[in-house]
Design an enzyme around this catalytic site. Structure first.
Site, PDB file in Angstrom:
ATOM      1  N   SER A 112       0.737  -1.313  -0.033  1.00 20.39           N
ATOM      2  CA  SER A 112       0.044  -0.162   0.129  1.00 20.39           C
ATOM      3  C   SER A 112       0.753   1.128  -0.029  1.00 20.39           C
ATOM      4  O   SER A 112       0.428   2.342  -0.837  1.00 20.39           O
ATOM      5  CB  SER A 112      -0.955  -0.118   1.269  1.00 20.39           C
ATOM      6  N   HIS A 140      -0.041   4.044   4.739  1.00 20.03           N
ATOM      7  CA  HIS A 140      -0.506   4.849   3.611  1.00 20.03           C
ATOM      8  C   HIS A 140      -0.112   6.146   3.614  1.00 20.03           C
ATOM      9  O   HIS A 140       0.187   6.648   2.759  1.00 20.03           O
ATOM     10  CB  HIS A 140      -1.920   4.584   3.662  1.00 20.03           C
TER      11      HIS A 140
END
Length: 271
Positions: free
Chosen positions: A133, A185
């Protein structure tokens, strides 16, 4: 009607290879029943010298939903490989993918350190980050700056304006995958903006090879030092000569052996 898949793979060779690697690792993890703690990145394991986890955590996925989300987004972001005229292209993609993997992982550890040491959130000492991610969010951010008119396709059904995709996806992922790493993230987004705005620049083939070489060396030595895997062909030894560290190869019955020496000072270790 879109292009045949074989032509899209030809136009996105690096993206296709990474998707293949992540998918293969996911199948291996499922077959061997490997868990988060075995491959993920956490503050507690990092301070124990498990630096190899920065790499293994990036390419490992435990949840099939997480894998599908990341690979679907990554496939759409493969557009970067086709934008050579815009200053991007395959070389740029490979060079800064390496940067995103390393810097986002280090930024995650830095954030955990601040939360633990400054704010006393001991919970983050054992929080484990895993998945591609960070890199996906980094490329979303770079495209949002470089090609704001592009769109991000997720699962083949959801299309988002790339200019808002990083933060929309950050919220979307947090909802559908509650255990997803928000800090991971966000770290990818920060590194992505740093690259897109030119704060991190100057990567070329020479520096890519140099950084990759050091990454492989640290990866192998930290694996050996942590004892996570049996690497009998690697030996780490101290020397009695108080000179500069030396690295060399010696012949052994099983082939070539890496022999590393460090000055014999208290607390000095080769990581």
């Amino acid at each position: 009607m879109g292009k045949p898949l074989v032509f899209e793979i030809w136009e996105k060779p690096a993206t296709s290879c990474i998707i293949g690697i992540c998918s293969t690792i996911w199948f291996y993890i499922q077959k061997k029943h490997i868990g988060y703690a075995d491959v993920g990145l956490s503050y507690e394991t990092a301070i124990q010298g498990h630096y190899w986890r920065i790499i293994t955590s990036a390419f490992s996925h435990i949840s099939v939903l997480h894998l599908v989300f990341n690979m679907s987004a990554l496939w759409s972001l493969g557009l970067v490989e086709q934008l050579r005229r815009a200053g991007l292209g395959v070389e740029f993609y490979l060079q800064y993918t390496l940067v995103l993997i390393l810097l986002s992982g280090l930024l995650v550890l830095g954030a955990y350190h601040v939360l633990i040491q400054r704010f006393k959130f001991e919970y983050f000492r054992r929080v484990t980050a895993v998945g591609y991610s960070c890199v996906v969010f980094g490329w979303m951010t770079i495209l949002a700056v470089k090609q704001p008119s592009s769109r991000l396709n997720l699962f083949g059904v959801l299309s988002l304006p790339i200019s808002f995709a990083p933060f929309e996806s950050l919220i979307f992922t947090s909802i559908i995958v509650p255990q997803a790493s928000f800090i991971g993230h966000l770290s990818g987004i920060i590194v992505g903006y740093s690259i897109a705005w030119g704060l991190i620049h100057g990567m070329n083939n020479y520096w890519t090879v140099v950084i990759l070489g050091w990454t492989v060396l640290v990866f192998i030595l930290s694996l050996k030092r942590s004892g996570a895997f049996d690497l009998s062909f690697v030996e780490i030894e101290s020397v009695t000569d108080a000179s500069l560290p030396t690295v060399g190869f010696i012949a052994s019955g099983n082939g070539r052996t890496l022999q590393t020496g460090v000055p014999p000072s208290i607390g000095a270790e080769l990581a």
